[in-house]
Design a protein around this motif. Sequence first.
Motif, short mmCIF file in Angstrom:
data_model
loop_
_atom_site.label_atom_id
_atom_site.label_comp_id
_atom_site.label_asym_id
_atom_site.label_seq_id
_atom_site.Cartn_x
_atom_site.Cartn_y
_atom_site.Cartn_z
N ASP A 1 0.81 -1.21 0.00
CA ASP A 1 0.00 0.00 0.00
C ASP A 1 0.85 1.27 0.00
O ASP A 1 0.42 2.32 -0.48
CB ASP A 1 -0.94 0.01 1.21
N GLU A 2 2.07 1.16 0.52
CA GLU A 2 2.96 2.33 0.58
C GLU A 2 4.03 2.28 -0.51
O GLU A 2 4.82 3.22 -0.65
CB GLU A 2 3.64 2.40 1.95
N GLY A 3 4.06 1.17 -1.26
CA GLY A 3 5.04 1.05 -2.34
C GLY A 3 6.47 1.00 -1.85
O GLY A 3 7.36 1.58 -2.47
N ARG A 4 6.68 0.31 -0.74
CA ARG A 4 8.05 0.25 -0.21
C ARG A 4 8.32 -1.08 0.47
O ARG A 4 7.40 -1.81 0.85
CB ARG A 4 8.28 1.39 0.79
N TYR A 5 9.64 -1.38 0.57
CA TYR A 5 10.09 -2.58 1.28
C TYR A 5 10.72 -2.14 2.60
O TYR A 5 11.18 -1.00 2.75
CB TYR A 5 11.14 -3.32 0.46
N GLU A 6 10.76 -3.07 3.55
CA GLU A 6 11.35 -2.76 4.85
C GLU A 6 12.12 -3.99 5.34
O GLU A 6 11.61 -5.11 5.28
CB GLU A 6 10.28 -2.39 5.87
N VAL A 7 13.35 -3.79 5.77
CA VAL A 7 14.12 -4.90 6.33
C VAL A 7 13.83 -4.99 7.82
O VAL A 7 13.70 -3.97 8.51
CB VAL A 7 15.63 -4.70 6.08
N VAL A 8 13.68 -6.22 8.31
CA VAL A 8 13.50 -6.43 9.76
C VAL A 8 14.89 -6.30 10.38
O VAL A 8 15.70 -7.23 10.31
CB VAL A 8 12.87 -7.81 10.04
N GLU A 9 15.15 -5.15 10.94
CA GLU A 9 16.52 -4.82 11.33
C GLU A 9 17.06 -5.71 12.43
O GLU A 9 18.27 -5.88 12.56
CB GLU A 9 16.60 -3.34 11.71
N GLU A 10 16.18 -6.29 13.24
CA GLU A 10 16.67 -7.17 14.30
C GLU A 10 17.25 -8.46 13.70
O GLU A 10 17.96 -9.20 14.40
CB GLU A 10 15.56 -7.51 15.28
N ASP A 11 16.97 -8.74 12.42
CA ASP A 11 17.54 -9.92 11.77
C ASP A 11 18.98 -9.70 11.33
O ASP A 11 19.68 -10.66 10.98
CB ASP A 11 16.72 -10.31 10.54
#
Length: 311
Positions: free
Chosen positions: A250-260
Amino acid sequence: MDLDTVKQRAGPREFSPKDDMPEEYRKAATRMIQFHANSEIMGAYLEKPFIRQAPSLDRKLAFSAKVQDEIGHGQLLYRAAENLGVKTREEMLDELADGRGKFLNCFHYPMESWEEVPMIGFFVDGAAMRRQATLKNTSWEPYAHAMDKICFEEGFHIKHGESILAELATGSKAQQERLQAAFDEWWPRILQFFGPTNDSSTHHDFASSVGLKTMTNDELRQQFLNAYLPKAERYGLEIPDTPRIVHHEDEGRYEVVEEDLDWDEFWTVAKNEYEPGIGQIDAREAAQEAVEWVRESMETPAGGPAPAAAD
């Protein structure tokens, strides 16, 4: 000029060597530019062996030009830092050789196969371009001026890296498997290229307040993910399961799970305490010692005694 005035005036290319800058600004700018210059040098040394390993004359020529460009970028940046009056270029080079100089995490890892080449030449250089493009608007004018030339040349490096990536991605099955293995290994390191998350960054707030930085580490990482994750998939690379990537459609973006991400390893690397990186620093020290006679000969006054190494 006092610090409050600097913060009020901070803007693109606002300050130059003719300005009397406060010590806090000069030290922060020196630290930032020295880090950048060190990274250009260490990146060049990481890639230098692949001039010989490149599979064709065209690739060898392109790689040779790239390595020379990166060394030139480092020297240009040392000069931009030197204008701040905190350290000389020689002092910064000595710090890099003896392990006090810091540089980008990705250049601490060894690179052994041709399939790893586009991990630096496309992904890391692509990440670097995201950061460097913003630095054309940094407040220290000599730094911004250096970025005009650096960004122009880095654009060619990225295109060459992408050309190698495309060649390998459409090569034999064995090449494609080795390329995927290289991507699996390098992807987490590449995601940490932009440094610690905003809440762990100790230098961002000041650098931003005086106009040295214009975007946060998290903003740059977000931009890179949005642009380069689709490119990786377009070349047939499978995104590793870890670190997890969340797609906000919906926001047209990716996000990395930084704790990984392995931040313990990142900070070990950042302190120059990661074993493979120590080897890179030792190699840099040996290279600097090997050409010491060149520097000495250049410093010899005209008509003075000839250096012993040139006898």
